[in-house]
Design an enzyme around this catalytic site. Structure first.
Site, PDB file in Angstrom:
ATOM      1  N   LYS A 137      16.591  -1.596  35.618  1.00  0.00           N
ATOM      2  CA  LYS A 137      16.973  -0.773  36.781  1.00  0.00           C
ATOM      3  C   LYS A 137      16.054  -1.055  37.975  1.00  0.00           C
ATOM      4  O   LYS A 137      14.839  -1.238  37.792  1.00  0.00           O
ATOM      5  CB  LYS A 137      16.872   0.698  36.360  1.00  0.00           C
ATOM      6  CG  LYS A 137      17.257   1.704  37.404  1.00  0.00           C
ATOM      7  CD  LYS A 137      17.144   3.101  36.806  1.00  0.00           C
ATOM      8  CE  LYS A 137      17.566   4.173  37.794  1.00  0.00           C
ATOM      9  NZ  LYS A 137      17.549   5.505  37.193  1.00  0.00           N
ATOM     10  N   LEU A 186      17.623   8.019  43.845  1.00  0.00           N
ATOM     11  CA  LEU A 186      17.834   8.171  42.397  1.00  0.00           C
ATOM     12  C   LEU A 186      18.302   9.566  42.001  1.00  0.00           C
ATOM     13  O   LEU A 186      18.323   9.904  40.837  1.00  0.00           O
ATOM     14  CB  LEU A 186      16.546   7.851  41.611  1.00  0.00           C
ATOM     15  CG  LEU A 186      15.788   6.585  41.977  1.00  0.00           C
ATOM     16  CD1 LEU A 186      14.452   6.542  41.257  1.00  0.00           C
ATOM     17  CD2 LEU A 186      16.594   5.351  41.641  1.00  0.00           C
ATOM     18  N   SER A 212      21.596   7.803  37.795  1.00  0.00           N
ATOM     19  CA  SER A 212      21.290   6.775  38.763  1.00  0.00           C
ATOM     20  C   SER A 212      21.213   5.359  38.175  1.00  0.00           C
ATOM     21  O   SER A 212      21.161   4.390  38.946  1.00  0.00           O
ATOM     22  CB  SER A 212      19.963   7.104  39.450  1.00  0.00           C
ATOM     23  OG  SER A 212      18.921   7.243  38.513  1.00  0.00           O
ATOM     24  N   VAL A 233      15.946  11.604  34.844  1.00  0.00           N
ATOM     25  CA  VAL A 233      15.251  12.874  35.100  1.00  0.00           C
ATOM     26  C   VAL A 233      16.267  14.009  35.221  1.00  0.00           C
ATOM     27  O   VAL A 233      15.900  15.158  35.393  1.00  0.00           O
ATOM     28  CB  VAL A 233      14.354  12.768  36.358  1.00  0.00           C
ATOM     29  CG1 VAL A 233      15.119  13.051  37.634  1.00  0.00           C
ATOM     30  CG2 VAL A 233      13.140  13.647  36.275  1.00  0.00           C
ATOM     31  N   GLY A 234      17.544  13.630  35.115  1.00  0.00           N
ATOM     32  CA  GLY A 234      18.598  14.646  35.194  1.00  0.00           C
ATOM     33  C   GLY A 234      19.900  14.079  34.663  1.00  0.00           C
ATOM     34  O   GLY A 234      20.976  14.478  35.084  1.00  0.00           O
ATOM     35  N   GLY A 235      19.775  13.079  33.780  1.00  0.00           N
ATOM     36  CA  GLY A 235      20.979  12.490  33.178  1.00  0.00           C
ATOM     37  C   GLY A 235      21.202  11.041  33.542  1.00  0.00           C
ATOM     38  O   GLY A 235      22.219  10.451  33.152  1.00  0.00           O
ATOM     39  N   SER A 236      20.277  10.437  34.265  1.00  0.00           N
ATOM     40  CA  SER A 236      20.518   9.102  34.835  1.00  0.00           C
ATOM     41  C   SER A 236      20.671   7.958  33.840  1.00  0.00           C
ATOM     42  O   SER A 236      21.062   6.860  34.230  1.00  0.00           O
ATOM     43  CB  SER A 236      19.414   8.746  35.815  1.00  0.00           C
ATOM     44  OG  SER A 236      19.695   9.355  37.033  1.00  0.00           O
TER      45      SER A 236
HETATM   46  C1  LIG Z   1      17.888  18.275  49.989  1.00  0.00           C
HETATM   47  C2  LIG Z   1      17.571  19.374  49.081  1.00  0.00           C
HETATM   48  C3  LIG Z   1      18.665  19.498  48.131  1.00  0.00           C
HETATM   49  C4  LIG Z   1      18.260  20.379  47.035  1.00  0.00           C
HETATM   50  C5  LIG Z   1      19.362  20.696  46.131  1.00  0.00           C
HETATM   51  C6  LIG Z   1      19.982  19.503  45.547  1.00  0.00           C
HETATM   52  C7  LIG Z   1      19.674  19.427  44.170  1.00  0.00           C
HETATM   53  C8  LIG Z   1      19.831  18.051  43.703  1.00  0.00           C
HETATM   54  C9  LIG Z   1      19.100  17.994  42.451  1.00  0.00           C
HETATM   55  C10 LIG Z   1      19.509  17.328  41.491  1.00  0.00           C
HETATM   56  C11 LIG Z   1      20.650  16.398  41.614  1.00  0.00           C
HETATM   57  C12 LIG Z   1      21.431  16.325  40.393  1.00  0.00           C
HETATM   58  C13 LIG Z   1      21.887  14.964  40.128  1.00  0.00           C
HETATM   59  C14 LIG Z   1      20.883  14.309  39.250  1.00  0.00           C
HETATM   60  C15 LIG Z   1      21.338  12.957  38.837  1.00  0.00           C
HETATM   61  C16 LIG Z   1      20.384  12.273  37.944  1.00  0.00           C
HETATM   62  C17 LIG Z   1      19.012  12.058  38.499  1.00  0.00           C
HETATM   63  C18 LIG Z   1      18.157  11.177  37.610  1.00  0.00           C
HETATM   64  O1  LIG Z   1      18.132  11.304  36.407  1.00  0.00           O
HETATM   65  N1  LIG Z   1      17.369  10.272  38.232  1.00  0.00           N
HETATM   66  C19 LIG Z   1      16.530   9.312  37.534  1.00  0.00           C
HETATM   67  C20 LIG Z   1      15.150   9.180  38.081  1.00  0.00           C
HETATM   68  O2  LIG Z   1      14.783   9.857  39.043  1.00  0.00           O
HETATM   69  O3  LIG Z   1      14.384   8.374  37.516  1.00  0.00           O
END
Ligand SMILES: CCCCCCCC/C=C\CCCCCCCC(=O)NCC(=O)O
Length: 570
Positions: A137, A186, A212, A233-236
């Site tokens: 990645k 991400l 992501s 970090v949230g399902g990526s």
């Molecule tokens: C601008 C402020 C907005 C705050 C509210 C928005 C909340 C968004 C938070 C989470 C988003 C959910 C989607 C997460 C997708 C997966 C993320 C992940 O796992 N990333 C991998 C990594 O960071 O390594």
């Protein structure tokens, strides 16, 4: 007249800032153009490289599943350089279809040539992943390549060293050979950014591949890689794996190295991004994790990782387990096919002798709201600041509009915002240090509450939908935030979790869609985006507490062996 003077004063005050912003964005656009040109040259380099291998030989090699490929490399039937060229070709074709590759790693050729040279010595002991090409990645550091995380402002900042995981792969004999696409920051389950563009779902180009680690999933799904390394970090890892019909696994944070990757939010304390595998089946994930955790050097390179080897006793155990399950987490009604996937998995696990009992996720609204607060860490300041200074295509948008307003306005809206779930989230976003401490306390308390709920039922593991809906169309992920509650929970509580595809969406699921109750715009979009998905893969998720990763893998393996969508073909 006074209005005219006030307007002149306001414009005079803001114009230097606006001009400055305009100039900054122009510079970023130039950087993006240069990056596109560099990428074209890089792709030409890959083409030159793979054209040195006969196409039919390339097809023969890249058609081999992971274990067969590994054996062929081990017994010398195929060599590391031709294997690399074969996968370069397949990755090139995959990226032509889906735009999944950011860059081909040119050092891969030297690594493969070196392995080939070493293998000429009859006394050479081939390492366990000898010559196996592995995709990485984009946010995971590879020496001499940028990890932009989709930000144009990060172009031309090449990493000066490999991440711990990439170094380990090379030590194990693997050949990291491509960097794959991600969504900007991400923090989306879509896969779009202004630097490399949008990655398409190989099974339906109008839909997202997940994110992501979306580039990884698209590439692995098309056979351009047998093993991809993503972050979660949230399902990526789990979401793109599910959307592309693959197996994906994330450990608890202690069992993943933290050194050498670009974090979505640096300094985030309780929600740590975890590296993990995406592959066509769970066996490949298991084999990679076995090698990874059994490598004593890993714990010297990242001294913060507890030296816990692959626990064969947990993986091979035949002890029946007590497993909780739910088709609805209390936050987002999952589309019918995802609920059916859980019911079918429950039936299989019962058949295998496990005890299955219903489970209720404690405080679901609170759970997802504090996840969003924890994932963004500082009320969204770092994220908003980074995004404001970059180029964001519309389909790469993150979050929802009210969460992007200045904090003093959010404070006014916190009680009155009409969208209940958005309101709950903005209520949890910390706006000062006191609220930040409270956020951490709430996450700690929630973890304890969750563990107590599991202990009350003496549960070893949990089964639930992998996600709330099938892959939505491009530009929709941030408009259906709730569907992410299923993977996000297990980051919030830092459990091990994995997904395997167990069925496909059927006509009957689309009929069931009509009965779904909708409260708000997220619910309505779950329904509309779940239509016309017949034939798309649907995954189930299994989770276990930290340090029971191998127990989770065992259950995933058992389910895959019985009802895995591709268990017989890959
Ligand atoms: C601008 C402020 C907005 C705050 C509210 C928005 C909340 C968004 C938070 C989470 C988003 C959910 C989607 C997460 C997708 C997966 C993320 C992940 O796992 N990333 C991998 C990594 O960071 O390594």
């Amino acid at each position: 007249m006074w209005f005219f003077y006030v307007a002149i004063v306001i414009i005079g005050f803001f114009s230097p800032k606006l001009i400055d912003k305009y100039n900054r964005k122009q510079k970023l656009r130039t950087l993006i153009k240069q990056r596109a040109a560099d990428r074209k040259i890089n792709f030409e380099w890959a083409k030159n490289s793979f054209q040195k291998l006969d196409e039919s030989r390339a097809v023969e090699i890249s058609a081999k599943p992971f274990e067969e490929l590994r054996n062929s490399l081990k017994n010398g039937e195929i060599g590391p350089v031709e294997t690399l060229r074969a996968f370069q070709r397949k990755a090139y074709e995959s990226t032509e279809k889906t735009n999944c590759v950011c860059f081909f790693i040119q050092e891969a050729l030297e690594i493969a040539e070196n392995l080939e040279h070493l293998a000429t010595d009859p006394n050479y002991q081939k390492p366990p992943l000898f010559g196996v090409p592995v995709s990485i990645k984009e946010s995971i550091h590879v020496k001499n390549l940028d990890s932009t995380a989709g930000y144009a402002q990060k172009i031309n900042n090449p990493s000066d060293a490999n991440s711990v995981s990439v170094d380990q792969l090379i030590r194990l004999g693997a050949v990291p050979f491509v960097h794959t696409n991600i969504p900007i920051a991400l923090l989306s389950y879509g896969c779009s950014n202004g630097v490399y563009g949008t990655t398409l779902n190989p099974l339906d180009n109008s839909r997202v591949p997940g994110g992501s680690s979306g580039g990884e999933a698209a590439l692995v799904s098309l056979g351009g890689s047998v093993l991809g390394i993503g972050t979660d970090v949230g399902g990526s890892i789990r979401t793109p794996a599910s959307f592309c019909g693959l197996a994906g696994f994330k450990s608890s944070s202690d069992r993943s190295p933290q050194l050498g990757k670009t974090a979505s939010i640096p300094g985030r304390q309780l929600l740590l991004s975890v590296e993990g595998p995406i592959a066509k089946n769970i066996d490949v994930c298991v084999e990679y994790l076995r090698l990874k955790w059994n490598d004593p050097l890993l714990y010297k390179k990242d001294v913060y990782m507890p030296p816990v080897k692959f626990q064969e006793n947990l993986y091979n155990s035949e002890k029946p387990l007590k497993i909780g399950y739910y088709t609805f987490d209390g936050y987002q009604t999952a589309s019918p096919a995802y609920q059916r996937a859980v019911r079918e998995t429950v039936a299989v696990l019962k058949e295998l002798g496990h005890e299955l009992v219903p489970f209720e996720v404690p405080q679901p609204d609170h759970m997802y709201s504090i996840f969003c607060a924890g994932a963004t860490a500082d009320g969204g300041l770092y994220l908003m600041d980074s995004l404001a200074n970059d180029i964001i295509p519309p389909e790469a948008d993150i979050g929802f509009p009210v969460a992007k307003l200045p904090h003093f306005i959010q404070r006014l809206l916190r009680k009155y915002w009409h969208h209940r779930r958005e309101r709950q989230i903005i209520q949890e976003l910390p706006h000062d240090t006191e609220e930040m401490r409270q956020m951490h306390e709430k996450i700690e308390d929630y973890r304890h509450e969750f563990v107590l709920a599991m202990r009350a039922k003496k549960l070893d593991a949990l089964v639930c939908p992998a996600f709330g809906c099938p892959p939505p169309h491009h530009g929709m992920p941030n408009k259906i935030l709730g569907a992410n509650s299923y993977p996000a929970l297990y980051n919030l509580i830092d459990f091990a979790a994995g997904t395997v595809p167990v069925t496909v969406q059927k006509q009957e699921d689309e009929v069931e869609l009509r009965k779904m109750k909708t409260e708000d715009s997220w619910d309505r979009r779950v329904v509309t985006e779940s239509k016309n998905c017949i034939g798309l893969p649907v995954s189930v998720q299994i989770a276990t507490p930290p340090y029971r990763e191998e127990m989770c893998l065992r259950l995933l393996k058992q389910v895959e062996a019985k009802i895995g969508l591709y268990s017989r073909t890959h």
